[in-house]
Design an enzyme around this catalytic site. Structure first.
Site, PDB file in Angstrom:
ATOM      1  N   GLU A   1       0.835  -1.195   0.000  1.00  0.00           N
ATOM      2  CA  GLU A   1       0.000   0.000   0.000  1.00  0.00           C
ATOM      3  C   GLU A   1       0.877   1.255   0.000  1.00  0.00           C
ATOM      4  O   GLU A   1       1.859   1.343   0.747  1.00  0.00           O
ATOM      5  CB  GLU A   1      -0.888  -0.043   1.250  1.00  0.00           C
TER       6      GLU A   1
ATOM      7  N   LYS B   1      -9.080   2.364  -2.114  1.00  0.00           N
ATOM      8  CA  LYS B   1      -9.348   1.667  -0.860  1.00  0.00           C
ATOM      9  C   LYS B   1     -10.785   1.975  -0.463  1.00  0.00           C
ATOM     10  O   LYS B   1     -11.204   3.131  -0.398  1.00  0.00           O
ATOM     11  CB  LYS B   1      -8.376   2.150   0.217  1.00  0.00           C
TER      12      LYS B   1
ATOM     13  N   CYS C   1      -5.503  -3.246   2.249  1.00  0.00           N
ATOM     14  CA  CYS C   1      -5.324  -3.329   3.706  1.00  0.00           C
ATOM     15  C   CYS C   1      -6.620  -3.507   4.498  1.00  0.00           C
ATOM     16  O   CYS C   1      -7.156  -4.599   4.592  1.00  0.00           O
ATOM     17  CB  CYS C   1      -4.557  -2.112   4.190  1.00  0.00           C
TER      18      CYS C   1
ATOM     19  N   ASN D   1      -8.848 -66.422  -4.107  1.00  0.00           N
ATOM     20  CA  ASN D   1     -10.126 -65.913  -3.618  1.00  0.00           C
ATOM     21  C   ASN D   1     -10.878 -66.904  -2.747  1.00  0.00           C
ATOM     22  O   ASN D   1     -11.668 -66.509  -1.879  1.00  0.00           O
ATOM     23  CB  ASN D   1     -10.998 -65.474  -4.796  1.00  0.00           C
TER      24      ASN D   1
ATOM     25  N   SER E   1     -21.099 -48.669 -13.021  1.00  0.00           N
ATOM     26  CA  SER E   1     -20.086 -49.725 -13.025  1.00  0.00           C
ATOM     27  C   SER E   1     -19.597 -50.057 -14.427  1.00  0.00           C
ATOM     28  O   SER E   1     -18.518 -50.644 -14.582  1.00  0.00           O
ATOM     29  CB  SER E   1     -20.646 -50.990 -12.378  1.00  0.00           C
TER      30      SER E   1
END
Length: 631
Positions: free
Chosen positions: A47, A116, A157, A430, A617
């Site tokens: 600033e 500002k 600011c 499995n 899916s």
């Protein structure tokens, strides 16, 4: 915007002498040249950086204002010689009033002048003595700067400290990067509060916030300035400087515009809020900056995005994760009026974490740990190491221990279906997983218990589970925990264990190669079937998973990020191979995720078919795999 989806910004703290405009301009020019050489596309200065913030009544001196006007014109001419846009602070006269302004300059032009909006006039501040607030009747904050399609909102600011900062409106109007030119002095406790404020604003605006504040050189008459340069993105600090430096300094970061755009598209409430508020007041100013061809990335990409990276919050984060798991399991036990759990304990990471969470849950709701029935089921591939660890851990935690070997039952099953036990194919593997699940389910019926699932998020993503085997349970306590985090949490438990034997067992489990142990061990009795040799390194898959689900990035983008994150660990061909494996398995295995047991969501990435991830899916992976092939 850079081709990679990043936009390079800098927050700079130049050298300043109060009211010495020539010195200040030279410092800005020198800094801009350096930032230009680093490929910065937008630089933000403090600033009133042209004059200094603490000029006081000199702001109403004609000589200072003339010098400031001349400085702005000089910077405009200079901007034609560099390839970046920079924003500086200066007093600006307009309509008989003086405004505290941010001036965006680039390509030989004054691009925007933003006043500002809110002037502090309390405690040590009395800006209304010299300046007029930006408003609808004079200069006002109504400009969004567009650089190569990236939109920038500007505030100064005090604007940030108000209940409704201008940056909020700018973000709702489309600004992805919000900048703040500041001259915030330092007092006890203010710095930490300000950093929190910057992080919160970047998070609530789902954008980036670039903050540059005055430093050494400002008057010390009543105030002292520490020189802050901060760049935040969506609640996280990307870059922050060391304060109290006597030399000019800056920080640079590459803002992930692609991630911001994705989040804003995904978070419907953000866009609803934008439509509910008047954002039509803004006018757009366009500028072009040629992106730097430099491949260097001014941004840290953590290789393990699921694992806490800040050592200061490790305990807090781990306790939070465990508490989520414990709270979910406790509620499920109370709702079903169940005082017994059945868990298959293999001596591996996942079942270990599930058991530790179960023990904590029983302690939390005041049930004897003997109600936890840990079942170890040695099979064809079980090694002495995992078997010993499973038994030791169960005994150390004081649960009920049951041992049920499965080899004979599985061989009988092979005979029943006519399968050669020497054929170590998917049926061989499995059948063991389903036999174990059958045992657990039957013991649950026998004891009035619930089967606690142990599978983790990474396995769900890859489909690395036997359908209707370890894929199934009555509550999946690890469903939201990826493998890299499972390992981290078990190690954390070990370091915080009450007994030495428990700690030693947990640490050995952490160091044991990940394996389903469905194939017989080698001649030395060691694990022969290592999961990561077959499906790939979990740290890579967790990385791919995070950026696929959290941000929806393409394989090409994730690949480039992985090459950066794992530089020196995996070469490009290895990463390409496993990212292709990831996307192929992720699509092909969705059917397993479509019928998952309940389980608690822990982080921002989840695969529950009832919540975060809904996918057919039979969706095609062609687009993703075609891109993987071209990497």
């Amino acid at each position: 915007m850079m081709n990679t989806g990043y936009f390079r910004v800098a927050a700079a703290v130049p050298s300043v002498n109060v009211a010495d405009v020539e010195h200040n301009v030279e410092s800005i020019i020198e800094t801009c040249r350096l930032l230009d050489s680093k490929g910065v596309m937008l630089a933000v200065f403090p600033e009133l950086s042209i004059t200094g913030y603490t000029c006081g009544d000199l702001f109403h001196q004609e000589r200072l204002l003339e010098a400031a006007d001349a400085a702005i014109d000089r910077l405009r001419e200079f901007s034609a010689t560099i390839n970046l846009v920079f924003i500086v602070g200066s007093p600006v006269r307009h309509g008989g009033a003086l405004y505290n302004c941010a001036i965006a300059i680039g390509g030989g032009e004054i691009l925007a002048v933003t006043p500002k909006t809110y002037l502090p006039d309390y405690n040590e501040f009395y800006e209304k003595r010299w300046f007029t607030p930006g408003n609808d009747t004079g200069l006002r904050n109504d400009t969004i700067l567009d650089i190569n399609g990236v939109k920038i909102g500007i505030e100064i600011c005090e604007d940030l400290w108000t209940p409704m900062p201008p940056s909020t409106s700018a973000a709702l109007a489309g600004a992805q990067i919000l900048v703040n030119l500041s001259a915030s002095n330092d007092i006890i406790g203010k710095y930490n509060y300000l950093i929190d404020l910057i992080k919160r604003q970047s998070a609530s605006c789902v954008g980036a916030y670039v903050y540059a504040s005055a430093g050494y050189g400002e008057s010390s008459t009543d105030l002292v300035f520490d020189g802050k340069a901060v760049i935040a993105e969506n609640g996280s600090i990307l870059a922050i400087n060391k304060r109290w430096q006597h030399e000019p300094n800056f920080v640079i970061a590459d803002i992930d515009i692609a991630a911001i755009n994705r989040d804003r598209m995904h978070l419907m409430s953000f866009n609803d809020c934008g439509r509910a508020n008047n954002t039509d007041k803004y006018k757009y100013i366009y500028a072009d900056v040629t992106p730097s061809p430099d491949d260097e990335l001014y941004r840290t990409i953590h290789p393990h995005p699921f694992v806490p990276s800040d050592d200061k919050i490790i305990d807090e984060r781990c306790e939070e994760i465990i508490n989520i798991q414990v709270a979910g399991l406790a509620r499920r036990l109370e709702a079903t009026k169940t005082k017994h759990l059945v868990i298959g304990i293999s001596g591996g990471l996942d079942s270990t974490l599930a058991l530790l969470v179960a023990a904590k849950t029983f302690d939390r709701i005041g049930i004897d740990r003997k109600g936890i029935i840990g079942v170890t089921m040695p099979g064809f591939g079980t090694t002495d190491r995992t078997y010993t660890n499973a038994i030791s851990l169960m005994r150390a935690l004081g649960i009920t221990v049951r041992e049920i070997p499965i080899a004979d039952a599985v061989i009988q099953h092979f005979n029943d279906i006519g399968h050669d036990k020497n054929n170590h194919d998917v049926t061989y593997e499995n059948s063991q997983a389903r036999e174990r699940t059958q045992i657990l389910m039957d013991i649950a019926n026998q004891t009035g218990a619930m089967v606690l699932g142990t599978g983790d998020l990474s396995e769900l993503a890859l489909g690395w589970a036997t359908y209707n085997g370890d894929h199934m349970s009555m509550y999946g306590v690890n469903a939201g925990i990826p493998k890299t985090l499972v390992k981290y949490l078990v190690r954390w438990f070990a370091l915080n264990s009450a007994t030495e034997s428990e700690r030693d067992t947990l640490l050995d489990i952490v160091d044991t190669p990940i394996s389903p142990e469905l194939i017989p061990a080698d001649e030395q009795g060691n694990i022969k079937q290592k999961t990561e040799d077959l499906v790939g390194p979990y740290e890579l898959h967790d990385f791919f998973l995070y950026y696929t689900l959290r941000y929806g990035f393409s394989p090409r983008r994730i690949f480039k990020m992985a090459c950066k994150a794992f530089d020196g660990v995996y070469d490009r061909e290895t990463i390409k191979h496993w990212i292709t494996t990831f996307f192929r398995r992720f699509f092909n295995q969705q059917f397993k995720r479509s019928c998952l047991p309940d389980g608690p969501k822990v982080g921002s990435v989840c695969l529950s078919p009832r919540g975060d991830w809904r996918m057919p899916s039979d969706a095609s992976s062609r687009l993703w795999l075609d891109e993987c092939e071209k990497l």
